[in-house]
Design a protein around this motif. Structure first.
Motif, mmCIF file in Angstrom:
data_model
loop_
_atom_site.group_PDB
_atom_site.id
_atom_site.type_symbol
_atom_site.label_atom_id
_atom_site.label_comp_id
_atom_site.label_asym_id
_atom_site.label_seq_id
_atom_site.Cartn_x
_atom_site.Cartn_y
_atom_site.Cartn_z
ATOM 1 N N GLN A 300 0.831 -1.201 0.000
ATOM 2 C CA GLN A 300 0.000 0.000 0.000
ATOM 3 C C GLN A 300 0.870 1.259 0.000
ATOM 4 N N GLY B 195 -15.796 5.309 -4.761
ATOM 5 C CA GLY B 195 -15.377 3.980 -4.278
ATOM 6 C C GLY B 195 -14.039 3.568 -4.857
ATOM 7 N N ILE B 198 -11.177 5.725 -3.232
ATOM 8 C CA ILE B 198 -10.818 5.576 -1.811
ATOM 9 C C ILE B 198 -10.516 4.136 -1.383
ATOM 10 N N THR B 199 -10.608 3.190 -2.332
ATOM 11 C CA THR B 199 -10.229 1.817 -1.963
ATOM 12 C C THR B 199 -8.939 1.431 -2.681
ATOM 13 N N TRP B 200 -8.124 0.581 -2.024
ATOM 14 C CA TRP B 200 -6.848 0.189 -2.612
ATOM 15 C C TRP B 200 -7.046 -0.474 -3.943
ATOM 16 N N ALA B 205 -6.849 6.120 -1.090
ATOM 17 C CA ALA B 205 -7.039 5.024 -0.125
ATOM 18 C C ALA B 205 -6.451 5.324 1.259
ATOM 19 N N GLY B 208 -8.872 6.478 4.055
ATOM 20 C CA GLY B 208 -9.801 5.574 4.744
ATOM 21 C C GLY B 208 -9.089 4.753 5.808
ATOM 22 N N GLY B 209 -9.766 3.717 6.259
ATOM 23 C CA GLY B 209 -9.169 2.808 7.255
ATOM 24 C C GLY B 209 -9.171 3.397 8.655
#
Lengths: 322, 216
Positions: A300, B195, B198-200, B205, B208-209
């Motif tokens: 990541q 979506g 913001i998602t990997w 990204a 978030g989390g």
């Protein structure tokens, strides 16, 4: 004469009869509407009888019947139910005389098109009159979804199964087994309740003291002053499920056979492990679910760095000032 | 040499802003940890509070990135980029220098946050089983800052014509979204795009989390 009789009746009524309480018209209206819905449901039920409910699937001594509209999700619900049942209860069933769990939604009698109630019925063979019956009203969303239908069936099945266990165990558990939750949801809820417990013994249990764990789970008394209270009952259910999981397919049967013994011995029998080992396994299982130390993995971080480079490249490309 | 000069120029132009942002970054973890702490007795409530405080970390990163990117290009925009065009360096090099100088100016903010997280967590007497994440949250904040600064920098560096194209493209996308929404009410293009972002492995990204400085 008639006037005299009327006066007599009036006097009698005023002296004997109690004053009539004022009625709230809204309560009357709601009551009539509710009665109407119940009567409608009964009429539908009588009219359609069992003709709309057909056998969908049959496996391992269990039969699933469902309304035609929800036949396909019903069959999938049975598959999932059997999978989970094998995990927690093995081949055991609530009663040798059979059982029946009926889920039924409420239908829709609103202003739009009338929708009849749907039924999902799980029966354990033999299908006799002696069988234990459970009825539960559910929403349409629950009955039409294989996951939620199977977890509701499993929850009701778990409640039936508990009736064959010892009173000591039921008294200790207080609540039904939390089988309506998925394994992950249950474990996460249990982990948070476990780690954030505030009592002295609860904190020591988190730190690794199995004696304190046994106390806060209601398995052993303590002589410690200021030990604090125990964990919520929900965690006891989770511990029992951990014992059943550790014990494999025959765990439930061993638990039932040990019903005359002490609570700790029942759990030990079910898990096939000494109590401290069971507690240690339960504790480490919950602690393993805590969030990882790294909110970002190396992959990541690399992806973020690449995006940074791409954005810089974009900035180099679009900054063509005239 | 030129980078040094660029950093000095940008520092002179934006030091007030950087100091304010660094103080905010230092204070955020300390305030979040200290304000709700009443001992281990109310841990579940305290952690819920911290979760809400966690929303301020990406918020601060967003504000810092946009403010600094705007400050980096403010003088150029005021002068219609004439100064940049007069310099005897290629345009790409000038943009790169601006970007690198901007990155250097982000360092005090990230360092202040790191210091704040360390201050907030080392002085707290936490019960066993509760863990602290000062380094992890600083790394996450820094990466978020990096990506958001990249976005804001690209927008701020764009020429007027490019921004016009981008706005028109955005308008077109909104029009298509409305059209699709009317034809197929279940399809939401904006939600889909957000979506993806913001998602990997989407660029946003890191926003978030979990943003928990203290957690189970």
């Amino acid at each position: 004469m008639s006037r005299l009789r009327a006066i007599a009746v009036l006097l009698l009524a005023s002296s004997v009869g109690r004053p009539v309480l004022a009625q709230d018209s809204l309560v009357w209206r709601d009551s009539v509407a509710k009665l109407g819905r119940v009567m409608q449901a009964l009429a539908d039920s009588l009219r359609t009888g069992d003709s709309t409910v057909v056998e969908v699937s049959r496996s391992q001594g269990l039969v699933l019947r469902a309304s035609r509209e929800i036949g396909s999700p019903g069959a999938r619900a049975l598959e999932r139910f059997l999978e989970s049942k094998r995990l927690w209860f093995g081949p055991a069933v609530p009663s040798e005389e059979g059982f029946r769990i009926l889920l039924r939604d409420y239908g829709d009698y609103g202003s739009g098109a009338v929708r009849l109630p749907q039924s999902l019925e799980l029966a354990g063979l033999p299908d006799s009159d002696e069988m234990t019956r459970v009825f539960r009203g559910v929403s349409r969303r629950v009955i039409g979804n294989p996951d939620s239908a199977s977890s509701t069936l499993l929850f009701e099945f778990g409640k039936l199964m508990l009736t064959s266990t010892s009173g000591t165990l039921r008294k200790w558990l207080r609540d039904p087994l939390p089988l309506h939750l998925s394994d992950q949801d249950r474990k996460l809820a249990a982990m948070y309740a476990f780690v954030t417990g505030a009592g002295a013994s609860q904190r020591d249990c988190v730190a690794g003291s199995l004696t304190d764990c046994a106390y806060v789970l209601g398995l052993r008394p303590t002589a410690r002053a200021g030990a604090g209270g125990g964990y919520p009952e929900f965690l006891r259910g989770d511990l029992l499920l951990t014992a059943l999981q550790a014990g494999g397919e025959g765990a439930w049967e061993r638990l039932r056979l040990a019903s005359v013994r002490t609570l700790s011995e029942q759990l030990t029998e079910a898990a096939g492990l000494p109590l401290d080992s069971l507690l240690a396994r339960w504790r480490s299982g919950l602690l393993a679910l805590r969030p990882t130390d790294q909110p970002l993995t190396a992959r990541q971080a690399l992806a973020t760095a690449l995006w940074g480079i791409m954005l810089l490249a974009a900035a180099l490309g679009i900054s063509r000032w005239a | 040499m030129m980078l040094k000069a660029m950093i000095r120029i940008q520092w002179k132009a934006a030091w007030h802003l950087i100091v304010v942002l660094a103080v905010a970054a230092l204070a955020l973890p300390v305030a979040s940890v200290r304000l709700g702490w009443k001992g281990a007795a109310n841990l579940p409530f305290y952690l819920t509070q911290l979760q809400l405080w966690g929303l301020f970390y990406p918020g601060l990163a967003c504000v810092a990135a946009i403010a600094l990117a705007a400050a980096v290009w403010a003088s150029d925009r005021r002068g219609h980029h004439i100064y940049a065009l007069l310099l005897p360096v290629p345009r790409w090099r000038y943009v790169l220098l601006r970007y690198l100088a901007g990155l250097v100016l982000l360092i005090p903010i990230a360092l202040a946050l790191w210091l704040g997280t360390l201050l907030a967590t080392t002085t707290l007497d936490l019960p066993p089983g509760i863990r602290v994440f000062p380094h992890a949250i600083t790394l996450k904040f820094t990466l978020t800052l990096l990506v958001l600064f990249g976005f804001a920098f690209a927008v701020a560096s764009a020429s007027g014509r490019t921004l016009g194209y981008a706005l028109r493209g955005l308008g077109l996308f909104l029009a298509i979204h409305l059209g699709v929404l009317m034809l197929r009410p279940g399809t939401n293009l904006i939600a889909g795009l957000v979506g993806i972002l913001i998602t990997w492995p989407g660029p946003l990204a890191p926003l978030g989390g979990r943003w928990m400085l203290i957690d189970v």
